[in-house]
Structures are given as C-alpha cells and as structure tokens.
Design a protein around this motif. Sequence first.
Motif, PDB file in Angstrom:
ATOM      1  N   PRO A 108      -4.416   7.618  35.080  1.00 49.32           N
ATOM      2  CA  PRO A 108      -5.476   7.533  36.089  1.00 49.32           C
ATOM      3  C   PRO A 108      -4.983   7.697  37.527  1.00 49.32           C
ATOM      4  O   PRO A 108      -5.663   8.321  38.341  1.00 49.32           O
ATOM      5  CB  PRO A 108      -6.075   6.136  35.864  1.00 49.32           C
ATOM      6  CG  PRO A 108      -5.817   5.852  34.421  1.00 49.32           C
ATOM      7  CD  PRO A 108      -4.477   6.490  34.140  1.00 49.32           C
ATOM      8  N   LEU A 165      -7.805   6.243  25.896  1.00 54.59           N
ATOM      9  CA  LEU A 165      -7.316   7.550  25.462  1.00 54.59           C
ATOM     10  C   LEU A 165      -7.053   7.543  23.955  1.00 54.59           C
ATOM     11  O   LEU A 165      -5.919   7.399  23.495  1.00 54.59           O
ATOM     12  CB  LEU A 165      -6.046   7.905  26.240  1.00 54.59           C
ATOM     13  CG  LEU A 165      -5.555   9.330  26.094  1.00 54.59           C
ATOM     14  CD1 LEU A 165      -6.568  10.326  26.630  1.00 54.59           C
ATOM     15  CD2 LEU A 165      -4.224   9.492  26.816  1.00 54.59           C
ATOM     16  N   THR A 205     -11.190   5.334  38.779  1.00 60.93           N
ATOM     17  CA  THR A 205     -11.269   5.153  37.331  1.00 60.93           C
ATOM     18  C   THR A 205     -11.606   3.701  37.053  1.00 60.93           C
ATOM     19  O   THR A 205     -10.954   2.796  37.562  1.00 60.93           O
ATOM     20  CB  THR A 205      -9.930   5.531  36.659  1.00 60.93           C
ATOM     21  OG1 THR A 205      -9.748   6.950  36.766  1.00 60.93           O
ATOM     22  CG2 THR A 205      -9.914   5.145  35.189  1.00 60.93           C
ATOM     23  N   THR A 261     -13.442   6.508  25.648  1.00 62.63           N
ATOM     24  CA  THR A 261     -14.087   7.068  26.832  1.00 62.63           C
ATOM     25  C   THR A 261     -13.260   6.821  28.085  1.00 62.63           C
ATOM     26  O   THR A 261     -12.467   5.888  28.157  1.00 62.63           O
ATOM     27  CB  THR A 261     -15.490   6.458  27.051  1.00 62.63           C
ATOM     28  OG1 THR A 261     -15.379   5.043  27.166  1.00 62.63           O
ATOM     29  CG2 THR A 261     -16.436   6.824  25.928  1.00 62.63           C
ATOM     30  N   TRP A 262     -13.480   7.697  29.043  1.00 66.25           N
ATOM     31  CA  TRP A 262     -12.943   7.548  30.389  1.00 66.25           C
ATOM     32  C   TRP A 262     -14.156   7.415  31.294  1.00 66.25           C
ATOM     33  O   TRP A 262     -14.994   8.310  31.379  1.00 66.25           O
ATOM     34  CB  TRP A 262     -12.113   8.776  30.756  1.00 66.25           C
ATOM     35  CG  TRP A 262     -11.647   8.845  32.176  1.00 66.25           C
ATOM     36  CD1 TRP A 262     -11.327   7.797  32.995  1.00 66.25           C
ATOM     37  CD2 TRP A 262     -11.440  10.029  32.949  1.00 66.25           C
ATOM     38  NE1 TRP A 262     -10.919   8.255  34.221  1.00 66.25           N
ATOM     39  CE2 TRP A 262     -10.988   9.619  34.228  1.00 66.25           C
ATOM     40  CE3 TRP A 262     -11.591  11.378  32.685  1.00 66.25           C
ATOM     41  CZ2 TRP A 262     -10.690  10.531  35.229  1.00 66.25           C
ATOM     42  CZ3 TRP A 262     -11.293  12.282  33.687  1.00 66.25           C
ATOM     43  CH2 TRP A 262     -10.843  11.867  34.943  1.00 66.25           C
ATOM     44  N   THR A 284      -3.564  12.401  31.959  1.00 68.33           N
ATOM     45  CA  THR A 284      -3.911  11.144  31.267  1.00 68.33           C
ATOM     46  C   THR A 284      -3.665   9.877  32.078  1.00 68.33           C
ATOM     47  O   THR A 284      -4.240   8.842  31.765  1.00 68.33           O
ATOM     48  CB  THR A 284      -3.138  11.033  29.938  1.00 68.33           C
ATOM     49  OG1 THR A 284      -1.732  11.047  30.207  1.00 68.33           O
ATOM     50  CG2 THR A 284      -3.497  12.172  28.995  1.00 68.33           C
ATOM     51  N   TYR A 327     -15.437   6.895  35.112  1.00 68.64           N
ATOM     52  CA  TYR A 327     -14.947   7.048  36.477  1.00 68.64           C
ATOM     53  C   TYR A 327     -16.093   7.417  37.399  1.00 68.64           C
ATOM     54  O   TYR A 327     -17.170   7.834  36.953  1.00 68.64           O
ATOM     55  CB  TYR A 327     -13.842   8.103  36.547  1.00 68.64           C
ATOM     56  CG  TYR A 327     -14.252   9.486  36.088  1.00 68.64           C
ATOM     57  CD1 TYR A 327     -14.651  10.445  37.009  1.00 68.64           C
ATOM     58  CD2 TYR A 327     -14.229   9.836  34.745  1.00 68.64           C
ATOM     59  CE1 TYR A 327     -15.019  11.711  36.599  1.00 68.64           C
ATOM     60  CE2 TYR A 327     -14.601  11.094  34.327  1.00 68.64           C
ATOM     61  CZ  TYR A 327     -14.995  12.032  35.256  1.00 68.64           C
ATOM     62  OH  TYR A 327     -15.369  13.284  34.852  1.00 68.64           O
ATOM     63  N   TYR A 338     -13.441  11.384  24.400  1.00 70.64           N
ATOM     64  CA  TYR A 338     -12.337  12.148  23.813  1.00 70.64           C
ATOM     65  C   TYR A 338     -12.625  12.469  22.353  1.00 70.64           C
ATOM     66  O   TYR A 338     -12.992  11.603  21.574  1.00 70.64           O
ATOM     67  CB  TYR A 338     -11.024  11.361  23.931  1.00 70.64           C
ATOM     68  CG  TYR A 338     -10.609  11.168  25.361  1.00 70.64           C
ATOM     69  CD1 TYR A 338     -10.101  12.232  26.091  1.00 70.64           C
ATOM     70  CD2 TYR A 338     -10.771   9.950  25.999  1.00 70.64           C
ATOM     71  CE1 TYR A 338      -9.747  12.076  27.424  1.00 70.64           C
ATOM     72  CE2 TYR A 338     -10.419   9.782  27.333  1.00 70.64           C
ATOM     73  CZ  TYR A 338      -9.908  10.846  28.032  1.00 70.64           C
ATOM     74  OH  TYR A 338      -9.564  10.700  29.339  1.00 70.64           O
ATOM     75  N   SER A 373     -12.281   2.681  33.614  1.00 68.90           N
ATOM     76  CA  SER A 373     -11.609   2.421  32.342  1.00 68.90           C
ATOM     77  C   SER A 373     -11.229   3.758  31.721  1.00 68.90           C
ATOM     78  O   SER A 373     -11.874   4.775  31.979  1.00 68.90           O
ATOM     79  CB  SER A 373     -12.507   1.630  31.378  1.00 68.90           C
ATOM     80  OG  SER A 373     -13.647   2.388  31.014  1.00 68.90           O
ATOM     81  N   LYS A 374     -10.153   3.737  30.937  1.00 69.73           N
ATOM     82  CA  LYS A 374      -9.716   4.957  30.252  1.00 69.73           C
ATOM     83  C   LYS A 374      -9.135   4.544  28.910  1.00 69.73           C
ATOM     84  O   LYS A 374      -8.096   3.896  28.842  1.00 69.73           O
ATOM     85  CB  LYS A 374      -8.678   5.701  31.092  1.00 69.73           C
ATOM     86  CG  LYS A 374      -8.396   7.084  30.560  1.00 69.73           C
ATOM     87  CD  LYS A 374      -7.705   7.926  31.609  1.00 69.73           C
ATOM     88  CE  LYS A 374      -7.656   9.359  31.155  1.00 69.73           C
ATOM     89  NZ  LYS A 374      -7.666  10.302  32.229  1.00 69.73           N
TER      90      LYS A 374
END
Length: 122
Positions: free
Chosen positions: A30, A51, A46, A56-57, A28, A59, A75, A48-49
């Motif tokens: 980055p 969680l 990356t 969304t992530w 989790t 990358y 997710y 944006s992440k």
Amino acid sequence: MPEFSAPNEIRIVRTYDAPVQAVWDAWTDPAQVAQWWGPRGFTLTTHSKDLRIGGTWRYTMHGPDGTDFPNKTTYHVVEPLRKLVYDHGATDDTPATVPRHGAVRRTGWQNPYGHDHGPGRC
C-alpha cells in the motif's frame, strides 16, 4: 504470454527494467501503490488490503479539488511474484465499472517467466 481469450480483449504489455520482486511490491505494498496509483494530482488512502483470492483492497482516491472517490477492488488470481488479476472501479454500492460477458473487466500484472531473471528481463 497467453493468447487472447476473447475477440474483444485488449492486452497491453509493459516491460519494467526492475527485478520481479520490486515490481510485485510496487503493485501490492500500500505505501508503494500510493506513490503512483491514480491520475496525476490525486492522492490515495488505503483502508484495507487483503491480498488473496476473493480478498479486497478498499481505498479512497482524493482528487486535487478535494473530492473523494471510494473504491473496492476484488482479487481473482493471486500468484505471488507471477500474476495478479483483479476487478476495478467498484464501490460498496456499485459493481466494477466495465461489464464483459456478464462478468467484469479484469486487470492485472503477470510475470511471464514465473521467476526473476534479473534486471531488465521481466
């Protein structure tokens, strides 16, 4: 671990000799994901992440030949230190790579114990 939910489901299980927190962070965080995600020789940026369920992530995997591969992961289940379920291989222009019964292939991480039992126990 839960039983298979479909006759065409494949389940791969790996046991890590590490505390649950360390494994969760490896998936989790980055900075840690960038150290191992993707094929050998690739690097990862990356963008944006988010969680959380529905988050969304975003990358980009950078190939050794300089080719960039943008990715977007969504997710579906986020249970800290226990379970992480997500789709894989999508971009802003294409859906996740492997359709399954009208849905997408979902991949993830799960701690079957629900808490840390110490090194080598999860």
